[in-house]
Design a protein around this motif. Structure first.
Motif, PDB file in Angstrom:
ATOM      1  N   LEU A 101      14.174  11.031 -44.092  1.00 20.62           N
ATOM      2  CA  LEU A 101      15.359  10.881 -43.229  1.00 20.62           C
ATOM      3  C   LEU A 101      15.773   9.409 -43.234  1.00 20.62           C
ATOM      4  O   LEU A 101      14.983   8.531 -42.865  1.00 20.62           O
ATOM      5  CB  LEU A 101      15.024  11.346 -41.807  1.00 20.62           C
ATOM      6  N   THR A 102      16.997   9.151 -43.666  1.00 24.99           N
ATOM      7  CA  THR A 102      17.461   7.763 -43.801  1.00 24.99           C
ATOM      8  C   THR A 102      18.219   7.318 -42.549  1.00 24.99           C
ATOM      9  O   THR A 102      18.677   8.139 -41.745  1.00 24.99           O
ATOM     10  CB  THR A 102      18.408   7.619 -45.003  1.00 24.99           C
ATOM     11  N   GLU A 138      21.703   8.782 -42.473  1.00 24.72           N
ATOM     12  CA  GLU A 138      21.808  10.138 -41.904  1.00 24.72           C
ATOM     13  C   GLU A 138      21.808  10.093 -40.378  1.00 24.72           C
ATOM     14  O   GLU A 138      22.506  10.865 -39.721  1.00 24.72           O
ATOM     15  CB  GLU A 138      20.645  11.009 -42.393  1.00 24.72           C
ATOM     16  N   GLN A 145      25.026   9.647 -38.633  1.00 25.00           N
ATOM     17  CA  GLN A 145      25.853  10.847 -38.464  1.00 25.00           C
ATOM     18  C   GLN A 145      25.482  11.620 -37.188  1.00 25.00           C
ATOM     19  O   GLN A 145      26.264  12.406 -36.683  1.00 25.00           O
ATOM     20  CB  GLN A 145      25.702  11.798 -39.666  1.00 25.00           C
ATOM     21  N   THR A 196      13.262   4.228 -43.532  1.00 25.92           N
ATOM     22  CA  THR A 196      13.194   5.697 -43.651  1.00 25.92           C
ATOM     23  C   THR A 196      12.034   6.200 -42.805  1.00 25.92           C
ATOM     24  O   THR A 196      11.172   5.427 -42.390  1.00 25.92           O
ATOM     25  CB  THR A 196      12.924   6.144 -45.111  1.00 25.92           C
TER      26      THR A 196
END
Ligand code: UT7
Length: 319
Positions: free
Chosen positions: A18-19, A22, A25, A42
């Motif tokens: 999971l960055t 992301e 967002q 990450t």
């Protein structure tokens, strides 16, 4: 002195990365804030059906294979975790069943982020007392289950994974000398709610971030020094330092205050893995040994802290 030492390590991380992009967002955050305030780039997130026991068993199977021991040799399995769903059978018993370990004593131990170092000391004391010869000491967490994914102050911080040390009793002489130094451990229960997982399932992770940050960087360096002193060392004798991976700024501040050698290896796995609570110390240690960055025989300070507020640390000899 008879004692115990780490003979093998293993770790497991879920494949999903999971960055920070992301997370942008999901909540009102940004990559620059996360990197600057925490160092995290990450983190790994377990699949929906993947459990703490699944991750612990994956890591434990690797560590057991690396140790050359048979499942029947293991007399103690303990899992440090605060995110397991099952109360009984324990996560440790589930790991033993999957690995074919026939009759070990199995128990879980919850001391928040200090759990792995607490479990390591507990297993060391058990082996010293002659109550088992070999132990699997595991830190495993699925912290993603405990996050409020709309809360930007917490959901960016945590990740999932597992790390394992195989511990074997030693005679305490020569090559076989004790490899686990005396533990320094304790708590400040008056500040118990500074890091919280409270209420019925599913509790949500919450903390007083700034006050925990101040505590970790102002009060804990002395405790880390004491762990070295109890092992008969100064921080300048260390080959490596693996602290709880909560925040890169805490790691830099704490290690800067210890007076380490310039070539000391400092774990910074928080950058790739986020904060995996009780899994963070064995996960980071196992990765450093696997990559060859920490040579066998190095004295390494393990030092974990967090919910409770609690701490535990000891100097170990790198396998
Ligand atoms: O593992 C258990 C032990 N826990 C620890 O060791 C954690 C110790 N604490 C920390 O690592 C840090 O305190 C955090 C990383 C949790 C937070 O960093 P901080 O520098 O202490 O930030 P803060 O909580 O003081 O927040 C500063 C600002 C606030 O905005 P205002 O009030 O100044 O306008 C927050 O609302 O940053 C805001 N903020 C964010 N902004 C963008 C909080 N989270 C975020 C975010 N993105 N994700």
């Amino acid at each position: 002195m008879p004692g115990s030492r780490i003979t093998a390590l293993g770790h497991y991380q879920p494949s999903r990365v999971l960055t920070n992009a992301e997370l942008e967002q999901l909540v009102d955050t940004n990559d620059a804030w996360i990197r600057q305030r925490t160092g995290i780039v990450t983190r790994r997130i377990a699949a929906e059906q993947e459990t703490v026991a699944d991750m612990a068993a994956e890591a434990a199977a690797k560590a057991l294979a690396a140790s050359g021991l048979e499942p029947a040799d293991i007399g103690l399995v303990t899992v440090a975790t605060c995110s397991n769903r099952d109360r009984c059978p324990s996560t440790a018993a589930q790991v033993a069943a999957r690995l074919g370990i026939p009759s070990a004593v199995c128990f879980d131990l919850n001391n928040g982020c200090a759990g792995f170092c607490t479990a390591l000391a507990t297993a060391d004391h058990t082996l010293r007392a002659g109550a088992a010869k070999h132990a699997l000491v595991i830190g495993a967490e699925k912290m993603s289950d405990l996050l409020e994914w709309t809360d930007r102050s917490t959901c960016i911080l945590l990740g999932d994974g597992a790390g394992v040390a195989v511990l074997s009793a030693t005679e305490g002489t020569g090559e076989d000398r004790a490899g686990i130094g005396p533990v320094v451990w304790g708590s400040d229960p008056t500040r118990g709610d500074a890091v919280r997982l409270m209420g019925a399932w599913q509790p949500r992770f919450a903390q007083e971030g700034q006050s925990v940050f101040r505590w970790a960087t102002s009060e804990l360096p002395a405790v880390a020094r004491e762990a070295c002193a109890r092992a008969g060392l100064t921080p300048a004798d260390l080959g490596g330092v693996v602290t709880h991976q909560a925040n890169l700024r805490i790691i830099e501040s704490l290690t800067r205050q210890l007076g380490l050698r310039e070539d000391v290896v400092i774990a910074r796995d928080v950058v790739d893995s986020g904060n995996t609570s009780a899994a963070s110390v064995p996960l980071a240690l196992s990765k450093l040994v696997e990559s060859g960055e920490l040579p066998s025989g190095s004295p390494v300070l393990l030092f974990a802290f967090g919910g409770g507020l609690s701490w535990a640390g000891q100097v170990v000899t790198c396998p």
